[in-house]
Design an enzyme around this catalytic site. Structure first.
Site, PDB file in Angstrom:
ATOM      1  N   GLY A 151     -25.385   0.682  27.494  1.00  0.00           N
ATOM      2  CA  GLY A 151     -25.722   2.078  26.549  1.00  0.00           C
ATOM      3  C   GLY A 151     -25.781   1.409  25.195  1.00  0.00           C
TER       4      GLY A 151
ATOM      5  N   ARG B 267     -28.204   2.109  21.242  1.00  0.00           N
ATOM      6  CA  ARG B 267     -28.066   3.073  20.044  1.00  0.00           C
ATOM      7  C   ARG B 267     -26.514   3.588  19.980  1.00  0.00           C
ATOM      8  NH1 ARG B 267     -29.752   8.266  22.802  1.00  0.00           N
ATOM      9  NH2 ARG B 267     -30.360   7.579  24.818  1.00  0.00           N
TER      10      ARG B 267
ATOM     11  N   ASN C 173     -20.203   1.888  28.184  1.00  0.00           N
ATOM     12  CA  ASN C 173     -20.118   2.726  27.184  1.00  0.00           C
ATOM     13  C   ASN C 173     -21.325   3.709  27.410  1.00  0.00           C
ATOM     14  OD1 ASN C 173     -20.567   3.808  24.058  1.00  0.00           O
ATOM     15  ND2 ASN C 173     -22.627   3.223  24.471  1.00  0.00           N
TER      16      ASN C 173
ATOM     17  N   TYR D  57     -18.824  16.777  33.306  1.00  0.00           N
ATOM     18  CA  TYR D  57     -18.467  15.765  32.514  1.00  0.00           C
ATOM     19  C   TYR D  57     -17.045  15.578  32.350  1.00  0.00           C
ATOM     20  CZ  TYR D  57     -18.768  13.406  27.755  1.00  0.00           C
ATOM     21  OH  TYR D  57     -18.552  12.511  26.794  1.00  0.00           O
TER      22      TYR D  57
ATOM     23  N   LYS E  20     -15.042  11.935  33.270  1.00  0.00           N
ATOM     24  CA  LYS E  20     -14.461  11.251  32.255  1.00  0.00           C
ATOM     25  C   LYS E  20     -12.865  11.035  32.657  1.00  0.00           C
ATOM     26  CE  LYS E  20     -17.874  10.205  29.439  1.00  0.00           C
ATOM     27  NZ  LYS E  20     -18.263   8.610  29.176  1.00  0.00           N
TER      28      LYS E  20
HETATM   29  P1  NAP Z   1     -25.945   8.441  22.896  1.00  0.00           P
HETATM   30  O1  NAP Z   1     -26.443   8.126  21.371  1.00  0.00           O
HETATM   31  O2  NAP Z   1     -26.807   9.511  23.429  1.00  0.00           O
HETATM   32  O3  NAP Z   1     -26.284   7.022  23.652  1.00  0.00           O
HETATM   33  C1  NAP Z   1     -25.882   7.140  24.892  1.00  0.00           C
HETATM   34  C2  NAP Z   1     -26.275   5.625  25.656  1.00  0.00           C
HETATM   35  O4  NAP Z   1     -25.965   5.589  26.935  1.00  0.00           O
HETATM   36  C3  NAP Z   1     -27.672   5.283  25.168  1.00  0.00           C
HETATM   37  O5  NAP Z   1     -27.782   3.815  24.842  1.00  0.00           O
HETATM   38  C4  NAP Z   1     -28.396   5.318  26.735  1.00  0.00           C
HETATM   39  O6  NAP Z   1     -29.363   4.466  26.693  1.00  0.00           O
HETATM   40  C5  NAP Z   1     -27.234   4.976  27.609  1.00  0.00           C
HETATM   41  N1  NAP Z   1     -27.451   5.442  28.792  1.00  0.00           N
HETATM   42  C6  NAP Z   1     -27.441   6.899  29.058  1.00  0.00           C
HETATM   43  N2  NAP Z   1     -27.410   6.974  30.628  1.00  0.00           N
HETATM   44  C7  NAP Z   1     -27.616   5.916  31.036  1.00  0.00           C
HETATM   45  C8  NAP Z   1     -27.912   5.153  32.150  1.00  0.00           C
HETATM   46  N3  NAP Z   1     -28.145   5.965  33.333  1.00  0.00           N
HETATM   47  N4  NAP Z   1     -28.044   3.911  32.474  1.00  0.00           N
HETATM   48  C9  NAP Z   1     -27.979   2.930  31.459  1.00  0.00           C
HETATM   49  N5  NAP Z   1     -27.638   3.461  30.110  1.00  0.00           N
HETATM   50  C10 NAP Z   1     -27.601   5.088  29.986  1.00  0.00           C
HETATM   51  O7  NAP Z   1     -24.505   8.846  22.911  1.00  0.00           O
HETATM   52  P2  NAP Z   1     -23.138   8.175  22.106  1.00  0.00           P
HETATM   53  O8  NAP Z   1     -22.523   9.465  21.673  1.00  0.00           O
HETATM   54  O9  NAP Z   1     -23.296   6.883  21.618  1.00  0.00           O
HETATM   55  O10 NAP Z   1     -22.448   8.030  23.558  1.00  0.00           O
HETATM   56  C11 NAP Z   1     -21.932   6.769  23.998  1.00  0.00           C
HETATM   57  C12 NAP Z   1     -20.575   6.964  24.971  1.00  0.00           C
HETATM   58  O11 NAP Z   1     -19.676   7.678  24.165  1.00  0.00           O
HETATM   59  C13 NAP Z   1     -20.900   7.892  25.962  1.00  0.00           C
HETATM   60  O12 NAP Z   1     -20.185   7.343  27.385  1.00  0.00           O
HETATM   61  C14 NAP Z   1     -20.239   9.357  25.729  1.00  0.00           C
HETATM   62  O13 NAP Z   1     -19.796  10.084  27.037  1.00  0.00           O
HETATM   63  C15 NAP Z   1     -19.043   8.912  24.999  1.00  0.00           C
HETATM   64  N6  NAP Z   1     -18.640   9.794  24.030  1.00  0.00           N
HETATM   65  C16 NAP Z   1     -19.593  10.553  22.993  1.00  0.00           C
HETATM   66  C17 NAP Z   1     -19.053  11.564  22.073  1.00  0.00           C
HETATM   67  C18 NAP Z   1     -20.033  12.023  21.058  1.00  0.00           C
HETATM   68  O14 NAP Z   1     -19.594  13.192  20.813  1.00  0.00           O
HETATM   69  N7  NAP Z   1     -21.025  11.295  20.772  1.00  0.00           N
HETATM   70  C19 NAP Z   1     -17.674  11.885  22.409  1.00  0.00           C
HETATM   71  C20 NAP Z   1     -16.970  11.651  23.389  1.00  0.00           C
HETATM   72  C21 NAP Z   1     -17.353  10.425  24.057  1.00  0.00           C
HETATM   73  P3  NAP Z   1     -30.964   4.714  27.139  1.00  0.00           P
HETATM   74  O15 NAP Z   1     -31.138   6.231  26.880  1.00  0.00           O
HETATM   75  O16 NAP Z   1     -31.669   4.174  26.119  1.00  0.00           O
HETATM   76  O17 NAP Z   1     -30.969   4.355  28.316  1.00  0.00           O
END
Ligand code: NAP
Length: 259
Positions: free
Chosen positions: A16, A19, A90, A155, A159
């Site tokens: 991931g 972005r 990630n 979710y 996690k």
């Molecule tokens: P994001 O901007 O939506 O990015 C998610 C990333 O995961 C994208 O690069 C997406 O790539 C990739 N992805 C999703 N499903 C996938 C799959 N099946 N195979 C390969 N790649 C996949 O979200 P983010 O906030 O940066 O999240 C990153 C991590 O942080 C996640 O694990 C999320 O649970 C965790 N997190 C986020 C938050 C928050 O508030 N933002 C809080 C706690 C934890 P493509 O769609 O291009 O494939």
């Protein structure tokens, strides 16, 4: 003067990585000198990041929940930059629904992307680290891996599972020079959060400011976490000097969760 944060000669793979938090992590690993493979489902998204620094960044496409695609992507990564020494799990998705409206499809999707995806990628990378007797695995979990939140049972379960896997594997490889840790962000300013805000607006009729307030209210600092703050914690765990830190879940959330 030697710098313990220098990751020159290391090959890091960030799932991931195209972005959001993943892109911030990839950029910081590059700045620390590592060669970085960024993995995402859509090649155009990860390729755009690789095009910024083609000598140091390689893009591969795979769905982390698909074992065959993961195997092929890790082979391609090795062919470009050699054995993998750092893995950042990630990639993730966060879909919400009341428990009684959480169907099997949503449940399975949350578990397969967030938990099974981390398992498959770790299995693909670990043999290189065992061979080298050095490795760093950092799982981007969530505060939802440490505490319960309403409307995200699937979710949260996934996690919490990531944190359980982190702790078990940390013990299993403790004598092999490999550390396994989790980073647990609170609400962080990325696309996932934009989608969650849009979801709240659509379902409750709230304005964007009101919906946003819901996400900042739980953070004692009264703000959203920034992707670079999460990346900084990941970079620290990847350093050679962090060798004693393993099996830990580091919350990056302004004090929202204390463990
Ligand atoms: P994001 O901007 O939506 O990015 C998610 C990333 O995961 C994208 O690069 C997406 O790539 C990739 N992805 C999703 N499903 C996938 C799959 N099946 N195979 C390969 N790649 C996949 O979200 P983010 O906030 O940066 O999240 C990153 C991590 O942080 C996640 O694990 C999320 O649970 C965790 N997190 C986020 C938050 C928050 O508030 N933002 C809080 C706690 C934890 P493509 O769609 O291009 O494939």
């Amino acid at each position: 003067m030697p710098n313990s944060r220098t990751l020159e000669g290391k090959h890091a793979l960030v799932t991931g990585g195209g972005r959001g938090i993943g892109a911030a992590i990839a950029r910081q690993l590059v700045a620390a000198g590592a060669h970085v493979t960024v993995l995402g489902r859509r090649l155009d998204v990860v390729q755009a990041l690789a095009d910024e620094l083609p000598e140091q960044v390689h893009a591969v496409a795979a769905d982390v929940a698909n074992a065959e695609q993961v195997h092929a992507a890790f082979e391609a990564a090795r062919a470009r930059f050699g054995a993998i020494s750092i893995l950042v799990n990630n990639a993730g998705q966060a879909h919400s629904a009341p428990f009684l409206k959480t169907d099997a499809a949503l449940w399975n999707q949350m578990l397969s992307v967030n938990l099974t995806g981390s398992f498959l990628c770790t299995q693909a990378a670990l043999p290189d680290m065992v061979q080298a007797r050095w490795g760093r695995i950092v799982n981007v979990a969530s505060t939802a891996g440490l505490a319960g939140y309403a409307y995200v049972a699937a979710y949260c379960a996934a996690k919490h599972g990531v944190i359980g896997m982190t702790r078990a594997l940390a013990l299993e490889v403790a004598k092999k020079g490999i550390t396994v840790n989790a980073v647990c962000p609170g609400y962080t300013e990325t696309d996932i959060l934009k989608d969650s805000i849009a979801n709240v607006m659509a379902k409750t009729g709230r304005t964007e400011a009101q919906a946003r307030e819901e996400f900042t209210a739980g953070n004692p600092q009264g703000r959203l976490v920034q992707p670079d703050e999460v990346a900084d914690a990941v970079l620290w765990l990847c350093a050679t000097s962090a060798a004693s830190i393993t099996g830990q879940s580091i919350a990056v959330c302004g004090g929202e969760v204390m463990v």
